[in-house]
Design an enzyme around this catalytic site. Structure first.
Site, short mmCIF file in Angstrom:
data_model
loop_
_atom_site.label_atom_id
_atom_site.label_comp_id
_atom_site.label_asym_id
_atom_site.label_seq_id
_atom_site.Cartn_x
_atom_site.Cartn_y
_atom_site.Cartn_z
N GLU A 154 -0.13 5.61 13.81
CA GLU A 154 0.17 6.80 13.01
C GLU A 154 0.01 8.06 13.86
O GLU A 154 0.82 8.99 13.76
CB GLU A 154 -0.74 6.87 11.78
CG GLU A 154 -0.39 8.01 10.84
CD GLU A 154 -1.13 7.95 9.51
OE1 GLU A 154 -0.76 8.72 8.60
OE2 GLU A 154 -2.07 7.13 9.38
N CYS A 172 0.80 -1.22 0.00
CA CYS A 172 0.00 0.00 0.00
C CYS A 172 0.84 1.28 0.00
O CYS A 172 0.30 2.38 -0.03
CB CYS A 172 -0.94 -0.01 1.19
SG CYS A 172 -1.92 -1.53 1.27
N LYS A 226 -9.32 8.03 2.82
CA LYS A 226 -9.78 6.64 2.73
C LYS A 226 -11.16 6.47 3.36
O LYS A 226 -11.85 5.48 3.09
CB LYS A 226 -8.79 5.69 3.39
CG LYS A 226 -7.47 5.51 2.64
CD LYS A 226 -6.60 4.48 3.33
CE LYS A 226 -5.27 4.31 2.61
NZ LYS A 226 -4.36 5.46 2.82
N HIS A 236 -2.26 8.14 6.25
CA HIS A 236 -2.51 6.81 5.72
C HIS A 236 -3.87 6.34 6.21
O HIS A 236 -4.66 5.80 5.44
CB HIS A 236 -1.41 5.84 6.16
CG HIS A 236 -1.52 4.49 5.56
ND1 HIS A 236 -1.47 4.26 4.20
CD2 HIS A 236 -1.69 3.27 6.14
CE1 HIS A 236 -1.60 2.96 3.96
NE2 HIS A 236 -1.74 2.34 5.13
N HIS A 269 -9.74 1.87 0.70
CA HIS A 269 -8.29 1.70 0.57
C HIS A 269 -7.97 1.14 -0.82
O HIS A 269 -8.32 0.00 -1.13
CB HIS A 269 -7.79 0.76 1.65
CG HIS A 269 -6.30 0.74 1.81
ND1 HIS A 269 -5.44 1.37 0.93
CD2 HIS A 269 -5.50 0.15 2.75
CE1 HIS A 269 -4.20 1.17 1.33
NE2 HIS A 269 -4.21 0.45 2.43
N PHE A 300 1.92 -3.32 3.98
CA PHE A 300 2.29 -4.60 4.57
C PHE A 300 3.76 -4.88 4.29
O PHE A 300 4.27 -4.60 3.20
CB PHE A 300 1.45 -5.73 3.96
CG PHE A 300 0.03 -5.78 4.45
CD1 PHE A 300 -0.40 -5.00 5.51
CD2 PHE A 300 -0.89 -6.62 3.84
CE1 PHE A 300 -1.71 -5.05 5.96
CE2 PHE A 300 -2.20 -6.68 4.28
CZ PHE A 300 -2.62 -5.90 5.34
#
Length: 554
Positions: free
Chosen positions: A320, A169, A341, A309, A346, A405
């Site tokens: 975050e 991502c 998002k 994010h 996403h 990831f």
């Protein structure tokens, strides 16, 4: 260390998102706070744990691509080709009319987090049923992650560097950052860059759902993605693509391109913690944020907005937030954060690219898009997340975060660029002081050193104090460039909704709405009761060598 090589700017953008099939439609959806989530329509989701996603509504590849080409490429490549076409057109370019030497120095750095998952599933079924004889010769070239970049290059005859970065991502940001650095270093002059993914398939949904990564709010899809909310329960799968055309500043100026923003730097790191879970203390994210600030040569207090994010996962949003507070300190509570998002879902490998576009749009319009679906505060997430409604505010420097990831962390730094002041660089630095209107009373502020070539210094003096009015009475004396004064007093009011008026025979610019030349970063101008602040430039003449701090540097 701040980069000292070529400056890189954004001159074209293209987007396919669940909110719209163009940059304008996408931005409109963001500002409206519209959710793109709904029950899946592209296939029957019966039997799946999660039955909703953020799909591209109304997209038909044969509306924009040759029918034969559309059939021979996976959806992730279809999306990439369409957004690349949009970005090239938006940049005002006609590849067929471009000289070959320019095309030879235009690259494509465009990736995907997953690649051709639909092709993989379809061909696996064909092989299981009929063996090798049922396997398409296009299987591998359609599946592989780098093929989108190759398809874009062939479509436009761009023969510069061509590759695809794959980092889950974080893919979109990595590809933009890689292209940015190659232009900086002179490996190419321009690039199409971005990311794409098309994972709203039975296999894609099942895979992420089995990891417990997805929200399971099947009864209320539109409210499922809720970053930083106390009841967030996972992300919503999305699909789409984002493309940016970026180029060397001097090339853009030479061809008269409209410049949307400047890329100042990228910071990258790894969590080195877990395959899929973030470092709970945000250590890797802190490294990426500190590196982008250092690379860009900006201070934490320069940042006005962060496109987070923010996936709506319990662990990710908290980690975050911790990282933002560690890196930005008290300023973390003064800047705006939001997660788009919450509206798009996403988009995996496309997320960084479409969110970089949202960040550029925030810079262009002085509007921070919201984080929708907020209902209950999470004590661990206590920043200004721009909940539920877009917010107008000056945005001059912004970050866009993307993590993936494997522990991949990236943060991209962008700034609004005002090219009208490029000619001012040769002028010497001078002293200025702040004056109150009418009567010329000095404010209790020290004289400041102002470098005319760094117009941000002037911007810093004005910004962030209600609705400042800028006195331009002596601007012609201070900046002996009539074309710049014309731009300030005529073009800016028209574009920014500001009003030019008079005060005591002097001329002022009242920034009633967002003005591209003013920003809110200077924290040192004191308030005088509830009065509005005014800036009157008093040119005390060029600095001597003893007065100029730059001259004192070893």
């Amino acid at each position: 260390m701040a980069a000292t090589s070529r400056r890189v700017v954004v001159t074209g953008m293209g987007a396919l998102t669940p909110l719209g099939l163009s940059v304008d439609e996408y931005w409109e959806g963001l500002v409206e706070g519209r959710s793109g989530a709904a029950t899946i329509e592209s296939f029957d989701p019966e039997g799946l744990r999660v039955t909703f996603a953020c799909e591209l509504d109304g997209f038909d590849p044969e509306d924009v691509l040759d029918a034969k080409q559309a059939r021979r490429v996976d959806p992730f490549s279809q999306y990439a080709l369409v957004t690349a076409d949009q970005a090239v057109a938006d940049a005002g370019l006609d590849p067929e009319a471009m000289p070959q030497d320019e095309k030879d120095r235009t690259g494509v750095v465009y990736g995907t987090g997953i690649g051709g998952i639909k092709t993989f599933r379809d061909q696996a079924e064909e092989f299981i049923e009929g063996g090798e004889k049922r396997t398409s010769p296009f299987f591998i070239p359609t599946l592989i992650p780098d093929i989108a970049a190759g398809q874009i290059a062939m479509a436009h005859d761009f023969r510069g560097p061509n590759h695809a970065m794959v980092s889950a991502c974080a893919t979109g940001n990595h590809n933009i950052g890689d292209a940015y650095r190659m232009i900086q270093e002179g490996d190419m002059d321009a690039a199409l860059c971005g990311g794409t993914d098309a994972c709203v398939t039975r296999l894609g949904i099942a895979g992420f759902a089995s990891m417990r990564a997805l929200s399971t709010r099947n009864d209320d899809p539109a409210r499922a993605s809720r970053p930083f909310d106390a009841h967030r329960d996972g992300f919503v799968m999305g699909e789409g693509a984002g493309a940016l055309f970026i180029e060397d500043l001097e090339r853009a100026k030479a061809r008269g391109a409209e410049i949307y923003a400047e890329i100042l730097g990228i910071g990258m790191s790894a969590d080195a913690h877990h395959l899929t879970a973030p470092d709970p203390e945000g250590g890797g994210v802190c490294l990426a944020l500190n590196r982008v600030l250092d690379n860009a040569g900006v201070e934490p207090t320069d940042i006005d907005y962060i496109n987070a994010h923010g996936t709506s996962t319990p662990l990710g949003d908290e980690a975050e937030t911790k990282a933002l507070k560690k890196v930005f300190g008290d300023h973390a509570y003064e800047l705006n954060v939001s997660s788009t998002k919450s509206m798009t879902g996403h988009l995996l490998g496309a997320a960084g690219a479409v969110e970089a576009i949202a960040t550029v749009q925030a810079l262009r319009h002085d509007v921070v898009p919201p984080t929708i679906n907020f209902e209950e505060a999470d004590p661990a997430c206590d920043l200004e997340y721009t909940f539920n409604e877009a917010q107008e505010r000056p945005v001059t420097v912004a970050l866009s975060n993307a993590f993936g990831f494997g522990g991949h962390n990236t943060s991209l730094d962008e700034i609004r660029l005002e090219l009208a002041v490029e000619a001012l660089a040769p002028l010497a630095p001078v002293h200025v002081k702040l004056l109150a209107p009418g009567g010329g009373r000095d404010l209790d502020v020290q004289r400041r050193v102002l470098h005319p070539g760094r117009f941000g210094d002037l911007v810093d003096l004005v910004a962030g104090h209600g609705r400042p009015r800028l006195n331009y009475a002596r601007l012609v004396d201070f900046f002996p460039h009539p074309e710049l004064v014309d731009h300030l007093l005529e073009d800016v009011p028209k574009r920014a909704g500001a009003v030019v008026g008079g005060h005591g025979g002097r001329q002022w610019l009242n920034t009633r709405k967002s003005c591209p030349l003013l920003r809110r970063t200077d924290r040192h101008v004191p308030r005088i009761g509830a009065r509005r602040r005014y800036l009157c430039l008093e040119n005390s003449g060029p600095l001597s060598a003893a007065q100029d701090p730059a001259a004192q540097a070893p």
